[in-house]
Design a protein around this motif. Sequence first.
Motif, PDB file in Angstrom:
ATOM      1  N   GLY A  62      31.004  44.069  43.946  1.00 25.34           N
ATOM      2  CA  GLY A  62      31.298  43.757  45.342  1.00 25.34           C
ATOM      3  C   GLY A  62      32.785  43.694  45.598  1.00 25.34           C
ATOM      4  N   ASP A  63      33.147  43.101  46.724  1.00 25.13           N
ATOM      5  CA  ASP A  63      34.554  43.012  47.120  1.00 25.13           C
ATOM      6  C   ASP A  63      35.245  41.864  46.378  1.00 25.13           C
ATOM      7  OD1 ASP A  63      34.201  45.081  48.943  1.00 25.13           O
ATOM      8  OD2 ASP A  63      33.648  43.699  50.559  1.00 25.13           O
ATOM      9  N   VAL A  64      36.510  42.107  46.040  1.00 24.27           N
ATOM     10  CA  VAL A  64      37.293  41.092  45.338  1.00 24.27           C
ATOM     11  C   VAL A  64      37.728  40.011  46.321  1.00 24.27           C
ATOM     12  CG1 VAL A  64      39.383  40.644  43.988  1.00 24.27           C
ATOM     13  CG2 VAL A  64      38.096  42.770  43.634  1.00 24.27           C
ATOM     14  N   ALA A  65      37.424  38.761  45.994  1.00 19.19           N
ATOM     15  CA  ALA A  65      37.818  37.621  46.824  1.00 19.19           C
ATOM     16  C   ALA A  65      39.094  36.977  46.316  1.00 19.19           C
ATOM     17  CB  ALA A  65      36.701  36.589  46.859  1.00 19.19           C
ATOM     18  N   GLY A  66      39.380  37.153  45.038  1.00 13.94           N
ATOM     19  CA  GLY A  66      40.586  36.538  44.494  1.00 13.94           C
ATOM     20  C   GLY A  66      40.723  36.789  43.013  1.00 13.94           C
ATOM     21  N   VAL A  67      41.933  36.520  42.530  1.00  9.81           N
ATOM     22  CA  VAL A  67      42.242  36.535  41.106  1.00  9.81           C
ATOM     23  C   VAL A  67      42.392  35.082  40.682  1.00  9.81           C
ATOM     24  CG1 VAL A  67      44.020  37.153  39.410  1.00  9.81           C
ATOM     25  CG2 VAL A  67      43.306  38.812  41.160  1.00  9.81           C
ATOM     26  N   VAL A  81      47.157  43.044  40.189  1.00 13.90           N
ATOM     27  CA  VAL A  81      45.765  43.206  40.605  1.00 13.90           C
ATOM     28  C   VAL A  81      45.525  42.528  41.950  1.00 13.90           C
ATOM     29  CG1 VAL A  81      43.372  42.653  40.009  1.00 13.90           C
ATOM     30  CG2 VAL A  81      44.947  43.461  38.236  1.00 13.90           C
ATOM     31  N   ALA A  82      46.088  41.344  42.147  1.00 17.17           N
ATOM     32  CA  ALA A  82      45.921  40.640  43.424  1.00 17.17           C
ATOM     33  C   ALA A  82      46.553  41.431  44.559  1.00 17.17           C
ATOM     34  CB  ALA A  82      46.544  39.254  43.336  1.00 17.17           C
ATOM     35  N   THR A  83      47.725  41.999  44.323  1.00 17.91           N
ATOM     36  CA  THR A  83      48.408  42.776  45.353  1.00 17.91           C
ATOM     37  C   THR A  83      47.600  44.014  45.716  1.00 17.91           C
ATOM     38  OG1 THR A  83      50.587  41.998  44.630  1.00 17.91           O
ATOM     39  CG2 THR A  83      50.518  44.041  45.898  1.00 17.91           C
ATOM     40  N   VAL A 101      53.288  36.148  43.693  1.00 16.75           N
ATOM     41  CA  VAL A 101      52.476  36.497  44.862  1.00 16.75           C
ATOM     42  C   VAL A 101      51.878  35.212  45.428  1.00 16.75           C
ATOM     43  CG1 VAL A 101      51.913  38.823  44.050  1.00 16.75           C
ATOM     44  CG2 VAL A 101      50.430  36.893  43.435  1.00 16.75           C
ATOM     45  N   GLN A 102      51.181  35.341  46.565  1.00 18.57           N
ATOM     46  CA  GLN A 102      50.563  34.176  47.192  1.00 18.57           C
ATOM     47  C   GLN A 102      49.573  33.518  46.242  1.00 18.57           C
ATOM     48  OE1 GLN A 102      48.108  35.104  50.567  1.00 18.57           O
ATOM     49  NE2 GLN A 102      47.361  33.008  50.790  1.00 18.57           N
ATOM     50  N   THR A 103      49.677  32.201  46.106  1.00 23.00           N
ATOM     51  CA  THR A 103      48.727  31.456  45.283  1.00 23.00           C
ATOM     52  C   THR A 103      47.989  30.431  46.132  1.00 23.00           C
ATOM     53  OG1 THR A 103      50.383  29.815  44.626  1.00 23.00           O
ATOM     54  CG2 THR A 103      50.119  31.737  43.188  1.00 23.00           C
ATOM     55  N   GLU A 104      46.774  30.119  45.696  1.00 19.98           N
ATOM     56  CA  GLU A 104      45.941  29.117  46.361  1.00 19.98           C
ATOM     57  C   GLU A 104      45.556  28.063  45.334  1.00 19.98           C
ATOM     58  OE1 GLU A 104      45.164  28.803  49.468  1.00 19.98           O
ATOM     59  OE2 GLU A 104      45.871  30.719  50.277  1.00 19.98           O
ATOM     60  N   PRO A 105      46.229  26.914  45.338  1.00 13.25           N
ATOM     61  CA  PRO A 105      45.850  25.848  44.410  1.00 13.25           C
ATOM     62  C   PRO A 105      44.462  25.307  44.762  1.00 13.25           C
ATOM     63  CG  PRO A 105      48.031  25.472  45.361  1.00 13.25           C
ATOM     64  CD  PRO A 105      47.389  26.540  46.167  1.00 13.25           C
TER      65      PRO A 105
END
Length: 218
Positions: A62-67, A81-83, A101-105
């Motif tokens: 499916g679609d990638v939601a995040g790394v 890979v995230a980019t 790159v953008q991170t989500e804690p």
Amino acid sequence: MRADDPADELEEHGRFTGGTTWLAHPEEAMARASHVLDTDAGVFLVDPVDAPGLDELVSEFGDVAGVVLLLDRHERDCAAVATRHDVPVYRPAFLTRDVGVQTEPFSGTLPGTDYSLIRVLDTPVWNEAALFDGETLVVPEAVGTAEFFRGTDERLGVHPVLRLTPPSALRGLRPERVLVGHGTPVHEAATDSLRYALEHSRRNAPGVFAKGLLSALR
């Protein structure tokens, strides 16, 4: 120990209903492994090492939601890979590594999924988390199946540096499978393999240390 050249092709191991594991450089002694986790919130790629064919493999789920970054030194190809997939890098809130790159804690659980966050190690030089949904345990470094992790009678072994102080955070877990950051996954007798690795970590340490020394002298 580690292949620094770009990968030629990936090697997939242990596909299951909720994901799979790939090795970008199956020939390297370090045996760096990465994982696809297929969840209700989308597909997450854990500690990825990029390789030709990766996007095709991921698209089957499916679609990638995040790394996901679970270890403070496992940035690997997270940023690239995230980019490419235009997604953020999710990291436990206690990890402060800048991956560019953008991170989500996150805390508690990986957002939108059943994967609970386990803090495996918290030291000045080693910060590591694991993910566990009651069936699948994902551990980036504390335990592994690569040759340099394992004693002679172990399918899964504690990292050589942790042999004398095996991580207590993993005790009592009963996974159906263990996905590791170094080596192929354990899909059979995973609970017994994890328990044995932790209980015999100190006892088997001399053999693991000797094997590592001999390997270094070759």
